[in-house]
Enzyme design. Sequence first.
Site, short mmCIF file in Angstrom:
data_model
loop_
_atom_site.label_atom_id
_atom_site.label_comp_id
_atom_site.label_asym_id
_atom_site.label_seq_id
_atom_site.Cartn_x
_atom_site.Cartn_y
_atom_site.Cartn_z
N PRO A 5 -12.47 -20.53 24.38
CA PRO A 5 -13.45 -19.63 24.97
C PRO A 5 -14.82 -19.64 24.29
O PRO A 5 -14.90 -19.70 23.07
CB PRO A 5 -12.80 -18.25 24.84
CG PRO A 5 -11.66 -18.40 23.93
CD PRO A 5 -11.24 -19.84 23.97
N ASN A 6 -15.82 -19.58 25.11
CA ASN A 6 -17.24 -19.45 24.72
C ASN A 6 -17.85 -20.73 24.14
O ASN A 6 -19.04 -20.76 23.85
CB ASN A 6 -17.44 -18.28 23.75
CG ASN A 6 -17.03 -16.97 24.38
OD1 ASN A 6 -17.51 -16.63 25.46
ND2 ASN A 6 -16.13 -16.23 23.76
N ARG A 49 -25.24 -19.34 22.75
CA ARG A 49 -24.69 -18.26 21.92
C ARG A 49 -25.09 -18.41 20.44
O ARG A 49 -25.19 -19.54 19.94
CB ARG A 49 -23.16 -18.24 22.04
CG ARG A 49 -22.49 -19.38 21.30
CD ARG A 49 -20.99 -19.47 21.54
NE ARG A 49 -20.22 -18.41 20.94
CZ ARG A 49 -18.99 -18.56 20.44
NH1 ARG A 49 -18.40 -19.74 20.45
NH2 ARG A 49 -18.35 -17.54 19.94
N TYR A 83 -23.97 -21.37 15.45
CA TYR A 83 -23.36 -22.55 16.10
C TYR A 83 -24.36 -23.68 16.39
O TYR A 83 -23.94 -24.73 16.88
CB TYR A 83 -22.69 -22.11 17.41
CG TYR A 83 -21.58 -21.11 17.18
CD1 TYR A 83 -20.42 -21.48 16.51
CD2 TYR A 83 -21.69 -19.78 17.61
CE1 TYR A 83 -19.40 -20.56 16.28
CE2 TYR A 83 -20.69 -18.87 17.39
CZ TYR A 83 -19.54 -19.25 16.73
OH TYR A 83 -18.54 -18.36 16.49
N ASN A 113 -10.50 -26.80 19.12
CA ASN A 113 -11.20 -25.63 18.60
C ASN A 113 -10.79 -24.49 19.52
O ASN A 113 -11.32 -24.36 20.63
CB ASN A 113 -12.72 -25.84 18.63
CG ASN A 113 -13.46 -24.64 18.06
OD1 ASN A 113 -12.88 -23.57 17.89
ND2 ASN A 113 -14.74 -24.81 17.77
N ALA A 150 -11.97 -17.96 19.50
CA ALA A 150 -11.40 -16.72 18.96
C ALA A 150 -9.88 -16.66 19.08
O ALA A 150 -9.23 -15.92 18.33
CB ALA A 150 -12.04 -15.52 19.65
N HIS A 192 -7.46 -16.83 16.02
CA HIS A 192 -7.14 -15.72 15.12
C HIS A 192 -5.97 -14.87 15.59
O HIS A 192 -5.46 -14.06 14.82
CB HIS A 192 -8.39 -14.85 14.92
CG HIS A 192 -9.62 -15.68 14.64
ND1 HIS A 192 -9.69 -16.54 13.57
CD2 HIS A 192 -10.81 -15.81 15.30
CE1 HIS A 192 -10.87 -17.16 13.58
NE2 HIS A 192 -11.57 -16.73 14.63
N ASP A 238 2.38 -21.62 19.70
CA ASP A 238 3.69 -22.13 20.15
C ASP A 238 3.52 -23.40 20.98
O ASP A 238 4.32 -24.33 20.87
CB ASP A 238 4.43 -21.07 20.98
CG ASP A 238 5.03 -19.97 20.10
OD1 ASP A 238 5.04 -20.13 18.87
OD2 ASP A 238 5.50 -18.97 20.67
N GLU A 268 -7.47 -29.04 13.84
CA GLU A 268 -8.19 -27.83 14.28
C GLU A 268 -9.61 -27.90 13.70
O GLU A 268 -9.78 -28.15 12.51
CB GLU A 268 -7.46 -26.59 13.76
CG GLU A 268 -8.17 -25.29 14.13
CD GLU A 268 -7.30 -24.08 13.80
OE1 GLU A 268 -6.16 -24.01 14.26
OE2 GLU A 268 -7.79 -23.20 13.06
N HIS A 324 -13.44 -25.97 13.42
CA HIS A 324 -14.34 -24.82 13.63
C HIS A 324 -15.74 -25.22 13.23
O HIS A 324 -15.95 -25.75 12.12
CB HIS A 324 -13.88 -23.59 12.83
CG HIS A 324 -12.55 -23.12 13.28
ND1 HIS A 324 -12.37 -22.48 14.49
CD2 HIS A 324 -11.32 -23.27 12.76
CE1 HIS A 324 -11.10 -22.24 14.67
NE2 HIS A 324 -10.42 -22.71 13.64
N ILE A 325 -16.67 -24.97 14.10
CA ILE A 325 -18.07 -25.35 13.87
C ILE A 325 -18.63 -24.55 12.69
O ILE A 325 -19.29 -25.09 11.81
CB ILE A 325 -18.89 -25.09 15.16
CG1 ILE A 325 -18.35 -25.97 16.30
CG2 ILE A 325 -20.38 -25.33 14.91
CD1 ILE A 325 -18.86 -25.57 17.68
N SER A 326 -18.35 -23.27 12.69
CA SER A 326 -18.88 -22.40 11.63
C SER A 326 -17.87 -22.31 10.49
O SER A 326 -16.69 -22.63 10.66
CB SER A 326 -19.14 -21.00 12.20
OG SER A 326 -17.91 -20.39 12.59
N ARG A 344 -17.42 -15.51 7.21
CA ARG A 344 -17.75 -14.55 8.27
C ARG A 344 -16.81 -13.34 8.23
O ARG A 344 -16.20 -13.08 7.21
CB ARG A 344 -17.74 -15.28 9.61
CG ARG A 344 -18.74 -16.45 9.64
CD ARG A 344 -18.71 -17.19 10.95
NE ARG A 344 -19.14 -16.33 12.06
CZ ARG A 344 -18.91 -16.60 13.34
NH1 ARG A 344 -18.28 -17.71 13.69
NH2 ARG A 344 -19.33 -15.78 14.28
N ARG A 355 -11.80 -13.41 11.09
CA ARG A 355 -11.90 -14.87 11.31
C ARG A 355 -11.27 -15.67 10.18
O ARG A 355 -11.19 -16.89 10.24
CB ARG A 355 -13.38 -15.29 11.45
CG ARG A 355 -14.05 -14.73 12.67
CD ARG A 355 -15.46 -15.28 12.83
NE ARG A 355 -16.28 -14.36 13.57
CZ ARG A 355 -16.34 -14.31 14.91
NH1 ARG A 355 -15.64 -15.14 15.63
NH2 ARG A 355 -17.11 -13.42 15.51
#
Length: 143
Positions: free
Chosen positions: A9-10, A17, A22, A74, A77, A80, A87, A98, A100-102, A107, A111
């Site tokens: 998402p996002n 955003r 990001y 990625n 959210a 988390h 699963d 996995e 994550h950009i940030s 943060r 997170r």
Amino acid sequence: MKLLVINGPNLNFLGIREKGIYGTEDYEYLVNMLKDKAAAEGHELKVFQSNCEGELIGRIQEAYHEKVEGIIINPGAYTHYSYAIRDALASIEVPIIEVHISNVHKREEFRHVSVTAPVCTGQIVGLGLKGYILAMDYLTGKA
Ligand code: DQA
């Protein structure tokens, strides 16, 4: 190799955003960067993005049937708190990175937890869009 990149998402809102977190490059830039790299290196790469948990799970299950050989995910959210995505990832045996950009550890506290990372091969955090490139290099044996 047959590779799949999944963004949650996002992430389709990259470049729109929270640019301070990001970056300014948009989602299309990310997709083109990965597709160009895969083409140059002779790999088959599919890229999928969804804002819906069920669609992400469906795509992970489809990857099993397609005999995908490596996944970069990625989960946004969902990282988390989505036990359902965890699963789904645990159901398949291919290497999964996995990304994550940030730097999620710098943060908010919520997170700092990833419920998905324990069922992945490894995790790349905080290196911007380059994290996807590094994940691809790992999966293809270049790094
Ligand atoms: C993110 C970090 C998550 O906490 C956040 O919800 C995202 C993006 C990242 O790439 O840094 O949507 O996964």
